[in-house]
Write a protein that holds these residues in place. Structure first.
Motif, PDB file in Angstrom:
ATOM      1  N   ALA A 282       8.251  -8.193 -12.139  1.00 35.64           N
ATOM      2  CA  ALA A 282       7.807  -8.176 -10.747  1.00 35.64           C
ATOM      3  C   ALA A 282       8.922  -8.684  -9.861  1.00 35.64           C
ATOM      4  O   ALA A 282       9.785  -9.433 -10.290  1.00 35.64           O
ATOM      5  CB  ALA A 282       6.573  -9.079 -10.606  1.00 35.64           C
ATOM      6  N   PRO A 283       8.970  -8.267  -8.573  1.00 35.86           N
ATOM      7  CA  PRO A 283      10.047  -8.700  -7.676  1.00 35.86           C
ATOM      8  C   PRO A 283      10.148 -10.221  -7.622  1.00 35.86           C
ATOM      9  O   PRO A 283       9.187 -10.914  -7.341  1.00 35.86           O
ATOM     10  CB  PRO A 283       9.633  -8.120  -6.323  1.00 35.86           C
ATOM     11  N   GLY A 284      11.344 -10.717  -7.959  1.00 31.84           N
ATOM     12  CA  GLY A 284      11.606 -12.139  -7.825  1.00 31.84           C
ATOM     13  C   GLY A 284      10.967 -12.997  -8.889  1.00 31.84           C
ATOM     14  O   GLY A 284      10.946 -14.221  -8.780  1.00 31.84           O
TER      15      GLY A 284
ATOM     16  N   VAL B 242       7.078   0.399  -8.097  1.00 30.97           N
ATOM     17  CA  VAL B 242       7.349  -0.671  -7.131  1.00 30.97           C
ATOM     18  C   VAL B 242       6.044  -1.279  -6.615  1.00 30.97           C
ATOM     19  O   VAL B 242       5.859  -2.502  -6.607  1.00 30.97           O
ATOM     20  CB  VAL B 242       8.212  -0.136  -5.972  1.00 30.97           C
TER      21      VAL B 242
ATOM     22  N   ARG C 285       3.903  -3.168  -9.244  1.00 31.95           N
ATOM     23  CA  ARG C 285       4.374  -4.521  -9.493  1.00 31.95           C
ATOM     24  C   ARG C 285       4.195  -5.428  -8.271  1.00 31.95           C
ATOM     25  O   ARG C 285       3.729  -6.559  -8.378  1.00 31.95           O
ATOM     26  CB  ARG C 285       5.852  -4.481  -9.898  1.00 31.95           C
ATOM     27  N   GLN C 286       4.565  -4.919  -7.096  1.00 26.48           N
ATOM     28  CA  GLN C 286       4.531  -5.773  -5.912  1.00 26.48           C
ATOM     29  C   GLN C 286       3.110  -6.147  -5.504  1.00 26.48           C
ATOM     30  O   GLN C 286       2.844  -7.300  -5.122  1.00 26.48           O
ATOM     31  CB  GLN C 286       5.243  -5.078  -4.748  1.00 26.48           C
TER      32      GLN C 286
ATOM     33  N   TYR D 269      13.429  -0.857  -1.876  1.00 26.00           N
ATOM     34  CA  TYR D 269      13.287   0.422  -2.561  1.00 26.00           C
ATOM     35  C   TYR D 269      13.305   1.590  -1.577  1.00 26.00           C
ATOM     36  O   TYR D 269      13.953   2.615  -1.832  1.00 26.00           O
ATOM     37  CB  TYR D 269      11.997   0.477  -3.385  1.00 26.00           C
TER      38      TYR D 269
ATOM     39  N   ASP E 294      11.785  -4.809  -4.232  1.00 26.69           N
ATOM     40  CA  ASP E 294      10.607  -4.881  -3.374  1.00 26.69           C
ATOM     41  C   ASP E 294      10.509  -3.599  -2.551  1.00 26.69           C
ATOM     42  O   ASP E 294      11.414  -2.757  -2.567  1.00 26.69           O
ATOM     43  CB  ASP E 294      10.607  -6.141  -2.505  1.00 26.69           C
ATOM     44  N   GLU E 295       9.408  -3.448  -1.839  1.00 24.93           N
ATOM     45  CA  GLU E 295       9.136  -2.180  -1.163  1.00 24.93           C
ATOM     46  C   GLU E 295      10.193  -1.824  -0.128  1.00 24.93           C
ATOM     47  O   GLU E 295      10.654  -0.673  -0.057  1.00 24.93           O
ATOM     48  CB  GLU E 295       7.756  -2.216  -0.514  1.00 24.93           C
TER      49      GLU E 295
END
Length: 345
Positions: free
Chosen positions: A339-341, A248, A251-252, A178, A174-175
């Motif tokens: 994607a994150p998670g 990042v 995707r987020q 990162y 995630d941002e």
């Protein structure tokens, strides 16, 4: 498809050392003598990157002899980074652990014949080149500066562990995670230290702890790292490297790559504004300092400005980022991970 990238603008002049040509020539000879690049096409490709010219831009105020060392450092760190970023081995956690184990004693300046073995000939050559480079740099600087420089180099080395984990698992950070990771992978705290080496004016450690100085360095590190992400996005997306701010945010936020890139520019602009505010506060601080300390701090302010503008100028002229091609469709989905998670979007 071609990725059109917006780029930030910096309110600092882009200057270059008068010794740029000498730095470029010196690095080409040194890289071949230390065998950190293979002869033939690989050496020609290395030359096209203009790493000596990069050093002349970002360390524009460096003394002549020290600029030559900084050119060698620049060539070394890019070549080392490519051993892990551009190869399948860089996603192998076991390989990366062996790289860290063999490199860390050298980063710490330990002279021992019982170093862990290097996992490849290329890593062994990189390690041996670093040992010589580190001695050239640290023998010219005081003990406190050397301790700080060592910590920052080791932090950079250890960042490859997280890099391998992210790219091996194909799970995008995630941002917030990162941003913290990028401050290590960009090796820019080391770059900030080397501004002081180049001019021969180390900043006392107690001044680095001042909030305005810490903000100055942090904002510059962020701006430079994220700018590099913009220039390198096509290259990194094409090889499936997930550690890039554009990927990042793509995707987020669930937005196209070009919109994600525009969001990166917004964040860079905010860091540049924070840098300018911190620079004004540092200049105020310098009015009450002894002359030698004030000169060192003001050199850091100027040097970080050179870094931001010079890095962007070099990125436009080097052969490293000429291609803007990225995959599309299903290939893009695979190249940009999960994607994150969650699973693939």
């Amino acid at each position: 498809m071609e990725l059109t990238l917006p780029l930030p603008e910096f309110p600092f002049p882009s200057v270059i050392s008068p010794y740029a040509a000498q730095a470029e020539e010196h690095l080409r000879g040194w890289a071949r003598s230390r065998r950190i690049v293979a002869p033939g096409a690989a050496a020609d490709a290395f030359d096209s990157m203009l790493f000596g010219r990069f050093a002349a831009r970002v360390y524009a105020d460096a003394e002549y002899g020290r600029l030559l060392t900084l050119a060698d450092w620049t060539g070394w760190i890019f070549a080392f980074d490519d051993l892990l970023d551009d190869t399948p081995e860089g996603r192998d956690a076991g390989f990366v652990e062996r790289v860290i184990a063999c490199m860390e004693p050298v980063c710490r300046g330990r002279r021992t014949l019982r170093r862990p073995p290097a996992p490849s000939r290329e890593v062994a050559r990189s390690r041996d080149a670093l040992a010589r480079l580190r001695r050239r740099i640290t023998r010219a600087m005081p003990a406190e500066w050397n301790a700080r420089f060592t910590r920052n180099v080791v932090d950079f080395l250890h960042s490859y562990r997280r890099q391998a984990s992210v790219n091996g698992s194909r799970a995008v950070l995630d941002e917030a995670a990162y941003s913290a990771h990028r401050s290590s992978t960009v090796a820019m705290y080391t770059g900030a230290d080397l501004i002081e080496y180049g001019t021969g004016r180390p900043v006392p450690e107690h001044l680095l702890a001042r909030p305005e100085v810490a903000a100055l360095r942090e904002s510059a590190v962020n701006a430079i790292g994220w700018t590099n992400d913009l220039f390198s996005a096509p290259k990194e997306i094409s090889v499936g490297d997930l550690c890039n701010y554009v990927t990042v945010l793509h995707r987020q936020l669930g937005v196209p790559l070009e919109e994600a890139a525009r969001e990166v520019v917004v964040r860079i602009d905010a860091e540049v504004k924070r840098f300018c505010e911190a620079a004004a506060a540092v200049r105020d601080l310098c009015r009450g300092l002894p002359d030698d300390q004030a000169r060192a701090l003001l050199g850091t302010v100027d040097g970080l400005g050179h870094w931001m503008a010079g890095h962007a100028a070099w990125s436009r002229e080097t052969g490293r980022y000429r291609s803007h091609a990225v995959p599309d469709g299903r290939e893009l989905l695979e190249a940009t991970g999960r994607a994150p998670g969650g699973p693939h979007a």
